[in-house]
Design an enzyme around this catalytic site. Structure first.
Site, PDB file in Angstrom:
ATOM      1  N   ARG A  36       0.830  -1.216   0.000  1.00 55.34           N
ATOM      2  CA  ARG A  36       0.000   0.000   0.000  1.00 55.34           C
ATOM      3  C   ARG A  36       0.862   1.262   0.000  1.00 55.34           C
ATOM      4  O   ARG A  36       0.459   2.280  -0.565  1.00 55.34           O
ATOM      5  CB  ARG A  36      -0.937  -0.010   1.195  1.00 55.34           C
ATOM      6  CG  ARG A  36      -2.079  -0.966   0.956  1.00 55.34           C
ATOM      7  CD  ARG A  36      -3.110  -0.914   2.044  1.00 55.34           C
ATOM      8  NE  ARG A  36      -4.268  -1.702   1.639  1.00 55.34           N
ATOM      9  CZ  ARG A  36      -5.218  -2.113   2.452  1.00 55.34           C
ATOM     10  NH1 ARG A  36      -5.154  -1.791   3.730  1.00 55.34           N
ATOM     11  NH2 ARG A  36      -6.220  -2.829   2.003  1.00 55.34           N
ATOM     12  N   LYS A 197     -18.678 -16.324   1.267  1.00 59.36           N
ATOM     13  CA  LYS A 197     -20.123 -16.250   1.492  1.00 59.36           C
ATOM     14  C   LYS A 197     -20.883 -15.460   0.449  1.00 59.36           C
ATOM     15  O   LYS A 197     -20.431 -14.438  -0.042  1.00 59.36           O
ATOM     16  CB  LYS A 197     -20.376 -15.610   2.865  1.00 59.36           C
ATOM     17  CG  LYS A 197     -19.860 -16.460   4.011  1.00 59.36           C
ATOM     18  CD  LYS A 197     -20.568 -16.100   5.299  1.00 59.36           C
ATOM     19  CE  LYS A 197     -19.630 -15.429   6.273  1.00 59.36           C
ATOM     20  NZ  LYS A 197     -20.264 -14.501   7.166  1.00 59.36           N
ATOM     21  N   GLY A 350      -8.858  -8.931  -1.105  1.00 59.32           N
ATOM     22  CA  GLY A 350      -7.609  -9.227  -0.402  1.00 59.32           C
ATOM     23  C   GLY A 350      -7.131 -10.655  -0.626  1.00 59.32           C
ATOM     24  O   GLY A 350      -5.972 -10.888  -0.994  1.00 59.32           O
ATOM     25  N   GLY A 373     -13.072  -3.502  -0.056  1.00 59.59           N
ATOM     26  CA  GLY A 373     -14.446  -3.019   0.091  1.00 59.59           C
ATOM     27  C   GLY A 373     -14.809  -1.920  -0.894  1.00 59.59           C
ATOM     28  O   GLY A 373     -15.919  -1.907  -1.440  1.00 59.59           O
TER      29      GLY A 373
HETATM   30  P1  ADP Z   1     -11.634 -11.814  -1.148  1.00 56.90           P
HETATM   31  O1  ADP Z   1     -10.826 -11.449   0.066  1.00 56.90           O
HETATM   32  O2  ADP Z   1     -10.779 -12.032  -2.356  1.00 56.90           O
HETATM   33  O3  ADP Z   1     -12.767 -10.887  -1.395  1.00 56.90           O
HETATM   34  P2  ADP Z   1     -13.263 -13.645   0.356  1.00 56.90           P
HETATM   35  O4  ADP Z   1     -12.767 -13.030   1.619  1.00 56.90           O
HETATM   36  O5  ADP Z   1     -14.662 -13.425  -0.032  1.00 56.90           O
HETATM   37  O6  ADP Z   1     -12.303 -13.252  -0.871  1.00 56.90           O
HETATM   38  O7  ADP Z   1     -13.098 -15.225   0.431  1.00 56.90           O
HETATM   39  C1  ADP Z   1     -11.872 -15.833   0.701  1.00 56.90           C
HETATM   40  C2  ADP Z   1     -12.045 -16.978   1.619  1.00 56.90           C
HETATM   41  O8  ADP Z   1     -12.996 -17.901   1.121  1.00 56.90           O
HETATM   42  C3  ADP Z   1     -10.746 -17.737   1.763  1.00 56.90           C
HETATM   43  O9  ADP Z   1     -10.301 -17.659   3.095  1.00 56.90           O
HETATM   44  C4  ADP Z   1     -11.104 -19.160   1.366  1.00 56.90           C
HETATM   45  O10 ADP Z   1     -10.512 -20.151   2.189  1.00 56.90           O
HETATM   46  C5  ADP Z   1     -12.615 -19.167   1.547  1.00 56.90           C
HETATM   47  N1  ADP Z   1     -13.228 -20.229   0.733  1.00 56.90           N
HETATM   48  C6  ADP Z   1     -13.155 -20.386  -0.601  1.00 56.90           C
HETATM   49  N2  ADP Z   1     -13.799 -21.513  -0.971  1.00 56.90           N
HETATM   50  C7  ADP Z   1     -14.287 -22.084   0.146  1.00 56.90           C
HETATM   51  C8  ADP Z   1     -15.027 -23.275   0.411  1.00 56.90           C
HETATM   52  N3  ADP Z   1     -15.401 -24.092  -0.571  1.00 56.90           N
HETATM   53  N4  ADP Z   1     -15.346 -23.541   1.689  1.00 56.90           N
HETATM   54  C9  ADP Z   1     -14.963 -22.709   2.682  1.00 56.90           C
HETATM   55  N5  ADP Z   1     -14.278 -21.581   2.494  1.00 56.90           N
HETATM   56  C10 ADP Z   1     -13.935 -21.256   1.239  1.00 56.90           C
HETATM   57 MG    MG Z   2     -11.226 -11.723   2.147  1.00 60.87          MG
END
Ligand code: ADP
Ligand code: MG
Length: 394
Positions: A36, A197, A350, A373
């Protein structure tokens, strides 16, 4: 709408209050990732070389309006000084007579870093008095903190009521790249959405649905869609309360002609742990005592094919539990697929950025959005307060 940038501003001999996002990860007083800080260098270097007096401000962590000694910005000033190859003075406050006196004695081309703006409750409350106190330090406001642009805080938005506001180069780059996805993307346009989620990403899923040609769903959130299709997902992470929303998204997509792809096979194991015996099953056959932790090979093949034919791709959210070796194949194949696209590719989030980093293919992606975000809110179609306060280019 296009915004004025520091290229449009007269900055010579001017005091420039530059809001940056130096909210870096720290462990025991040490910065564990300085990306950053690096991301703000083009703006800071431009201002220095054009004879501005550079007054930097940032938040760090969540001190909630109180002084938290561990969240002082001294380590950041040190690291920034190393990166710039020049001294960066760090002040122990961000407003007040002492700061004012220091700033009025600055010479052109010098750099000072103020203290964590969130030590004041007025920051997150967007208190006009606090914003005015900060504004009184400077002649112009430069916002380069894209990662904080979705917050209407005193140093990201409120301050612009008192002094003219310009975008820094990181802000400009983020808005241009994400804006390109929203206005006139070259088609086919594919969104790949994964991660934990559905509830985290519902708004962005809904907004992208009308805009993309293909929506590929993976990761934990795919399990909720599998439930909506009537499959059992065993012990997988899933959100039964979101099944209705998922069903609506699928219906809306089929009416609007958007192609939605869901996993047809998954990698399952008893738990997301290294060394767990894992196997591939069709989504019709997820065992009751197991968890779906990655997309399977048939799914990967289908997703990679769609991505490969796309001219614009946005990816947010890993395809599986990529942190654990047996469950990262789908995510790494997705990174490789994006890297091979002859078109415009953007990755945000992230965990998604860490996954791309892990794949070693970061430099093959057109834009890695540092926003988290803020990038998601932008793609939800919302106006970001830290962007809307900037002067229009007209
Ligand atoms: P980002 O930070 O890129 O926006 P998220 O925070 O939404 O992504 O999601 C990342 C998390 O989702 C990771 O920690 C990963 O382990 C989890 N994840 C991905 N697939 C699954 C799954 N099938 N079951 C449980 N957790 C999952
Ligand atoms: Mg994340």
């Amino acid at each position: 709408m296009a915004k004025k940038t520091i290229r449009d501003a007269q900055v010579k001999d001017k005091r420039c209050f530059v809001r940056v996002d130096f909210n870096v990860p720290m462990k025991e007083g040490r910065i564990t990732d300085d990306s950053r800080i690096r991301a703000a260098l083009p703006t800071i270097e431009h201002l220095i070389s054009h004879g501005a007096k550079v007054i930097l401000a940032s938040h760090l962590g969540r001190p909630k309006g109180k002084v938290v000694p561990e969240l002082r910005l001294d380590p950041v000033a040190l690291r920034l000084g190393e990166l710039l190859g020049r001294k960066v003075v760090k002040l122990s406050d961000c407003v007040g007579p002492e700061v004012g006196a220091y700033v009025s004695g600055m010479s052109p081309g010098s750099v000072v870093l103020l203290e964590n703006v969130r030590f004041y409750p007025g920051e997150e409350k967007n208190d006009p008095d606090f914003a005015r106190d900060m504004a009184s330090l400077a002649d112009i406001f430069v916002n380069d903190a894209f990662g904080a642009a979705h917050r209407a805080h005193a140093s990201t938005a409120g301050i612009a009521a008192y002094i003219p506001a310009y975008a820094g180069f990181l802000m400009e780059k983020e808005v241009a790249a994400l804006g390109k996805l929203m206005e006139n993307p070259e088609r086919p346009f594919t969104a790949v959405i994964g991660g934990a989620k559905v509830s985290d990403k519902l708004a962005v899923l809904k907004n992208l649905l009308d805009r993309v040609d293909n929506l590929l769903i993976g990761g934990g959130m795919a399990n909720t869609f599998l439930l909506a299709q009537g499959h059992s997902v065993g012990k997988s992470l899933a959100e039964p309360s979101m099944v209705e929303e998922a069903r609506e998204i699928l219906e809306k997509a089929s009416k609007g002609g958007t192609k939605v792809l869901l996993p047809v096979d998954v990698v399952v194991a008893a738990a997301p742990e290294a060394g767990m015996p894992a196997k591939v099953v069709d989504v019709q056959g997820i065992p009751e005592d197991m968890m779906a932790l990655d997309i399977g090979p048939a799914t990967r093949k289908a997703y990679v094919a769609v991505v490969g034919e796309s001219k614009t791709v946005f990816w947010n959210g890993p395809m599986g539990v990529f942190e654990v070796e047996p469950f990262r194949g789908g995510t790494l194949e997705m990174a490789a697929a994006l890297a091979g696209v002859r078109g415009f590719t953007v990755v945000g989030g992230g965990d998604s950025l860490s996954a791309v980093e892990m794949s070693g293919l970061s430099d093959k992606i057109d834009h890695l959005s540092t926003g988290g975000g803020a990038s998601l809110e932008f793609l939800e179609g919302r106006e970001l307060p830290g962007v809307s306060v900037l002067l229009d280019k007209n």
